[in-house]
Design an enzyme around this catalytic site. Structure first.
Site, PDB file in Angstrom:
ATOM      1  N   TYR A   1      -2.348  -0.267  10.021  1.00  0.00           N
ATOM      2  CA  TYR A   1      -2.540  -0.516   8.555  1.00  0.00           C
ATOM      3  C   TYR A   1      -1.320  -0.559   7.694  1.00  0.00           C
ATOM      4  O   TYR A   1      -0.591  -1.630   7.099  1.00  0.00           O
ATOM      5  CB  TYR A   1      -3.729  -0.200   7.724  1.00  0.00           C
ATOM      6  CG  TYR A   1      -3.626  -0.391   6.309  1.00  0.00           C
ATOM      7  CD1 TYR A   1      -4.368  -1.620   6.142  1.00  0.00           C
ATOM      8  CD2 TYR A   1      -3.557   0.358   5.245  1.00  0.00           C
ATOM      9  CE1 TYR A   1      -4.250  -1.916   4.719  1.00  0.00           C
ATOM     10  CE2 TYR A   1      -3.719   0.025   4.092  1.00  0.00           C
ATOM     11  CZ  TYR A   1      -3.890  -1.146   3.586  1.00  0.00           C
ATOM     12  OH  TYR A   1      -4.218  -1.708   2.560  1.00  0.00           O
TER      13      TYR A   1
ATOM     14  N   SER B   1       1.053  -1.223   0.210  1.00  0.00           N
ATOM     15  CA  SER B   1       0.070  -0.155   0.119  1.00  0.00           C
ATOM     16  C   SER B   1       0.788   1.290  -0.009  1.00  0.00           C
ATOM     17  O   SER B   1       1.879   1.314   0.631  1.00  0.00           O
ATOM     18  CB  SER B   1      -0.844   0.144   1.488  1.00  0.00           C
ATOM     19  OG  SER B   1      -1.479   1.161   1.423  1.00  0.00           O
TER      20      SER B   1
END
Length: 353
Positions: free
Chosen positions: A168, A143
């Protein structure tokens, strides 16, 4: 090729599965169908792939597609240390595309355990299965969030990513480190992809494109964080899927280094778009002005993202080419059609709507 796609009922996973089937591959898809967002949307994606919704809900049971002979689905979590290795044993995959993950930067502040379970434990299980079953290539989702508060623009894969600002992001950085370790120790070929902001038909309801469109059409205010001073590298889903498919199918150039097993790329549009310009493009297509609630920056968020995709261009001829207005138009057309159909089904008495 025999390909496993994890997270196949998710936004990117669904589109990738569809493309791989179209290209003639035998695909097995798994997804745990969790309720992080609307499960009906996930089931409807699977329905597009020929998987009956009732059958899809059975745990650890392979369901054959009614539409594509080359596709099967199993409801399974990658955290499942017992059933996942059995799946690998029975199917002899050539390539694994790991797109299963607990998504969402902001949700990681509320439910950190879910991120460790799926993104750390689950990814370790995938790596172990790849090692034990001689998988030729593992392609996995990282990501752009790993860049944290990086000030250098555009973001390059050589930039420091040692200071994540959400769990995350930390979990995705961990995936990259774990993949590198397995590539180094066991020679497993791994390719990590740092996704930037992906949008398009069948998108996630927690993402900006979806939230803004939904609110504007319902004449509700939209929340605009950091008082609108945000920029994102919005990337249309078809461009993302084309890039992943090139990698899965080994369509690399002469520049690609085949001597090293570990590779890492940014995958985005390589353009940064101001959030207020993005909103304006949505307004123009819908024909309505948004009522904006200007909000402060949220914890875990960043002001600007912009992908340097030169590595992917060099090694795989990656060329994102969907203009932002065209992508927005395609999403809004899908959104109106999909929810019109869902509402019609609901009026006719469906229990799933």
């Amino acid at each position: 090729m025999r390909i496993l796609v994890t997270g196949c009922a998710g936004f990117i996973g669904y589109h990738l599965t569809q493309k791989l089937i179209e290209n003639g591959h035998n695909v097995m898809g798994i997804d745990n169908l969790n309720d992080y967002y609307d499960v009906r949307l996930k089931l409807d994606r699977l329905k597009e792939l020929g998987i009956d919704s009732d059958n899809a809900l059975h745990q650890n049971k392979a369901v054959a597609s009614d539409s594509f002979k080359s596709f099967k689905f199993v409801r399974m979590s990658i955290e499942d240390r017992e059933n996942l290795p059995q799946l690998f044993s029975h199917n002899h995959f050539d390539v694994v595309c790991n797109l299963a993950a607990q998504a969402g930067v902001r949700y990681s502040l509320e439910n950190p355990e879910a991120y460790v379970d799926s993104n750390i434990v689950g990814f370790l299980n995938i790596l172990e299965c790849c090692k034990n079953h001689k998988i030729e290539h593992l392609v996995y989702a990282s990501s752009s969030s790993v860049y944290g508060m990086n000030k250098k623009i555009p973001f390059t894969t050589t930039d420091s990513v040692d200071h994540p600002i959400s769990l995350y992001a930390a979990s995705k950085k961990s995936n990259e480190l774990m993949a590198h370790t397995y590539s180094h120790l066991y020679g497993i070929r791994t390719t990590g992809l740092r996704f930037f902001t992906v949008y398009g038909p069948w998108g996630r309801p927690d993402m900006a494109m979806f939230l803004f469109t939904d609110a504007i059409l319902k004449h509700k205010p939209i929340k605009v964080f950091n008082h609108g001073k945000l920029e994102r590298d919005f990337t249309y889903i078809d461009d993302i899927v084309q890039g992943i498919t090139q990698i899965v199918e080994n369509k690399y150039t002469s520049e690609y280094n085949t001597d090293i097993p570990y590779h890492l790329y940014n995958i985005g549009n390589s353009k940064s778009v101001k959030l207020l310009d993005f909103i304006e493009a949505i307004e123009d297509d819908i024909g309505l002005k948004a009522s904006k609630e200007m909000m402060p920056m949220q914890p875990g968020d960043v002001e600007k993202t912009w992908a340097d995709v030169s590595g992917l261009e060099r090694d795989y001829n990656y060329r994102p080419n969907t203009p932002i207005k065209s992508g927005i138009q395609k999403f809004i057309t899908w959104y109106k059609t999909y929810y019109s159909n869902r509402n019609e089904v609901h009026r006719n008495g469906s229990t799933l709507a």
